[in-house]
Design a protein around this motif. Structure first.
Motif, PDB file in Angstrom:
ATOM      1  N   ASN A 186       0.536  -1.633   0.668  1.00  0.00           N
ATOM      2  CA  ASN A 186      -0.142  -0.637   0.792  1.00  0.00           C
ATOM      3  C   ASN A 186       1.050   1.452   0.244  1.00  0.00           C
ATOM      4  N   ALA A 187       0.536   2.267  -1.059  1.00  0.00           N
ATOM      5  CA  ALA A 187       1.119   3.389  -0.345  1.00  0.00           C
ATOM      6  C   ALA A 187       1.366   4.378   0.734  1.00  0.00           C
ATOM      7  N   VAL A 188       0.322   4.094   1.460  1.00  0.00           N
ATOM      8  CA  VAL A 188       0.530   5.194   2.403  1.00  0.00           C
ATOM      9  C   VAL A 188       1.631   4.586   3.236  1.00  0.00           C
ATOM     10  N   LEU A 189       0.764   3.201   3.333  1.00  0.00           N
ATOM     11  CA  LEU A 189       2.090   2.180   4.146  1.00  0.00           C
ATOM     12  C   LEU A 189       3.415   2.380   3.772  1.00  0.00           C
ATOM     13  N   ILE A 192       4.869   6.386   4.988  1.00  0.00           N
ATOM     14  CA  ILE A 192       5.450   5.828   6.643  1.00  0.00           C
ATOM     15  C   ILE A 192       6.249   5.147   6.601  1.00  0.00           C
TER      16      ILE A 192
ATOM     17  N   LEU B  75      -1.863   7.161   9.688  1.00  0.00           N
ATOM     18  CA  LEU B  75      -1.630   6.070   9.309  1.00  0.00           C
ATOM     19  C   LEU B  75      -3.112   5.472   9.391  1.00  0.00           C
ATOM     20  N   THR B 187      -0.130   9.346  -1.367  1.00  0.00           N
ATOM     21  CA  THR B 187       1.315   9.706  -0.844  1.00  0.00           C
ATOM     22  C   THR B 187       1.001  10.602  -0.613  1.00  0.00           C
ATOM     23  N   ALA B 190      -0.893  12.173   2.623  1.00  0.00           N
ATOM     24  CA  ALA B 190       0.806  11.163   4.082  1.00  0.00           C
ATOM     25  C   ALA B 190       1.903  11.847   4.123  1.00  0.00           C
TER      26      ALA B 190
END
Lengths: 256, 274
Positions: A186-189, A192, B75, B187, B190
């Protein structure tokens, strides 16, 4: 291969956010320059500082600039290219072409390192122009951790070497990002996790602190303190992350 | 509405990342214990910086609240809001008769509930691990407080600290929900959230340095208008009868109200059916 790299570059710069981040980067670098200009003193350790002039100004811009690059700009651009296309399905459209699967990720690496080079060289130009126009002018200058006085050419060579090492550190972050984005679904993961690896590596071993606080370590390395250890860990990280992410990319299923 | 909250709750716990974040708590606490055990060797026992198991829950939260817990919060928010909103998964829920404002309100409530659970687990684990690994003294001290705390008072102080930390988390959550709503891809969401938290953390230091250059005392009101600085130091101030307390409470409420209103207005302007 050349066509793939070009299409990758077009796709990176075709996104609006890359341009916005580039302009934001330049504006922030100007602000940092103005901020350093207030003191006319550059810190390279908790209590160690040196007087700044037109010749030794540009490395000190990276003290804050590197954190912005490493924690915000690099993760967004890298993950957009390496992971977001894959998870959103956009990657399927151009992997129809008859290239070897390995070539796709190599083209991504090359395109991203070119993009990164543009970012670093723009910082170098901005900080040097600022230094030569607004800082006190001298013919000879002292440098951090190095004995003796330096003239215009040798000081510029030192600055170029400094920025080359900074570029290699950012390539390290590229390797980490590519390993993370191959593993994480996943891109968000991925964004981060990349930031977490950069920040968390300090807790693992003090030698990795160049990933987050680059300038102090580069000054040490150029001054001959722990130079071998620094370069071995730097090149080691790049090789291990790039090779392992390439292998995992190749091994993973072909039709996502 | 209750059904909607239940379904959002289930959807959040279906994600592996939520479980991973909760599984990371014991290790985070253990890493902080290692740090404080090293620090303890260099400090006198009477200093408030000296950590024993009574003030460890507070000391452990102070460092992690601004870094790790904020990142976990970002997150959760980005995964449950930007991801579902921009990829169109939210349309599935909208087949029912709920509109987008109700759905987002339910998500907001669920995220706050999860953070409450997260902080409670963090408290329990830091208490247990602190009891096992750190010195077991009878009394302890806290920052900005002159008096010496016995075990019972210290426990009450810790609970109050965690409650206030929870309130600041609500404020950060309102801010991040708004930013995640307006950003076009995950992206960017975040990155923007992390950039703003980093800016709020570094900005106060820059303000302090500028004040030093100009020869003034650091402008405390300006510094405490950053929610991250409140998370780092403001909670200690709130628990120690400082004259800044009303200002800090005002700022926390302002963050919650202003960003909730912004999100509401943004959703009013948008088409209700995406």
């Amino acid at each position: 291969m050349k066509a793939l790299i070009l299409s990758e570059l077009e796709r990176i710069w075709g996104r609006k956010r890359t341009g916005i981040l580039f302009i934001l980067n330049i504006v922030l670098i100007f602000m940092i320059c103005a901020f350093v200009n207030f003191y006319k003193v550059g810190f390279y350790g908790p209590n160690a500082y040196i007087k700044l002039n037109s010749l030794n100004f540009s490395p000190f811009v990276l003290r804050e600039g590197h954190i912005i690059l490493a924690c915000i700009i690099c993760p967004i651009i890298f993950i957009d290219c390496l992971n977001y296309e894959k998870t959103s399905g956009g990657f399927r459209l151009y992997m129809i072409r008859a290239y070897d699967k390995f070539e796709y990720i190599v083209s991504k690496w090359i395109a991203l390192s070119i993009t990164l080079f543009i970012f670093v060289i723009s910082i170098f130009i901005v900080s040097n122009v600022f230094g030569f126009t607004l800082m006190p002018k001298t013919e000879y200058t002292e440098l951090v951790n190095v004995q003796g006085e330096y003239g215009l050419i040798s000081a510029l060579l030192y600055n170029i070497k400094f920025y080359m090492i900074e570029y290699m550190i950012l390539l390290c972050i590229l390797g980490i990002a590519s390993l993370v984005s191959v593993l994480v679904p996943n891109a968000v993961l991925a964004v981060i996790a990349t930031i977490a690896v950069i920040v968390g590596s300090i807790y693992v071993w003090d030698g990795f602190s160049f990933l987050l606080f680059s300038t102090d370590e580069i000054f040490n390395a150029l001054g001959g303190i722990n130079t071998a250890q620094f370069f071995i860990s730097l090149i080691g990280i790049i090789l291990i992350t790039v090779l392992s992410s390439g292998v995992i990319w190749k091994k993973k299923g072909y039709y996502f | 509405m209750v059904d909607l909250i239940k379904s959002e709750w289930e959807r959040l716990w279906l994600k592996k990342s939520t479980w991973l974040c909760f599984l990371a708590i014991p290790f985070m606490v253990y890493a902080t214990i290692l740090y404080y055990a090293k620090k303890n060797m260099m400090i006198l026992q009477t200093s408030p910086e000296y950590t024993n198991f009574l003030n460890f829950p507070v000391a452990a939260l102070q460092e992690q609240l601004i870094s790790a817990i904020n990142v976990f919060l970002i997150l959760f928010i980005v995964l449950s809001i930007t991801e579902e909103y921009r990829s169109g998964q939210m349309r599935m829920v909208m087949i029912r008769r709920y509109n987008i404002r109700e759905i987002l309100f339910a998500k907001y409530i669920v995220i706050i509930l999860v953070m409450f659970l997260f902080l409670s687990y963090y408290f329990i684990f830091s208490f247990i691990e602190g009891y096992i690994f750190l010195p077991k003294d009878k009394t302890t001290r806290f920052f900005f407080r002159e008096d010496i705390f016995l075990a019972k008072d210290a426990a009450i102080y810790c609970l109050k600290y965690y409650f206030l930390a929870f309130v600041t988390i609500i404020a950060v959550a309102s801010m991040c929900v708004f930013i995640s709503l307006i950003s076009k891809s995950t992206t960017v969401a975040a990155g923007a959230n992390i950039a703003i938290v980093l800016f709020l953390a570094m900005g106060t230091e820059i303000v302090k340095i500028f004040a030093q250059i100009l020869g003034h005392a650091p402008p405390t009101k300006v510094m405490f208008s950053s929610i991250v600085h409140i998370q780092y130091k403001g909670i200690y101030y709130l628990l120690s009868n400082n004259e800044l307390n009303s200002w800090i409470i005002f700022i926390i409420l302002a963050y919650i109200i202003v960003f909730s209103v912004f999100s509401y207005l943004y959703l009013r302007k948008k088409d209700s059916f995406i």
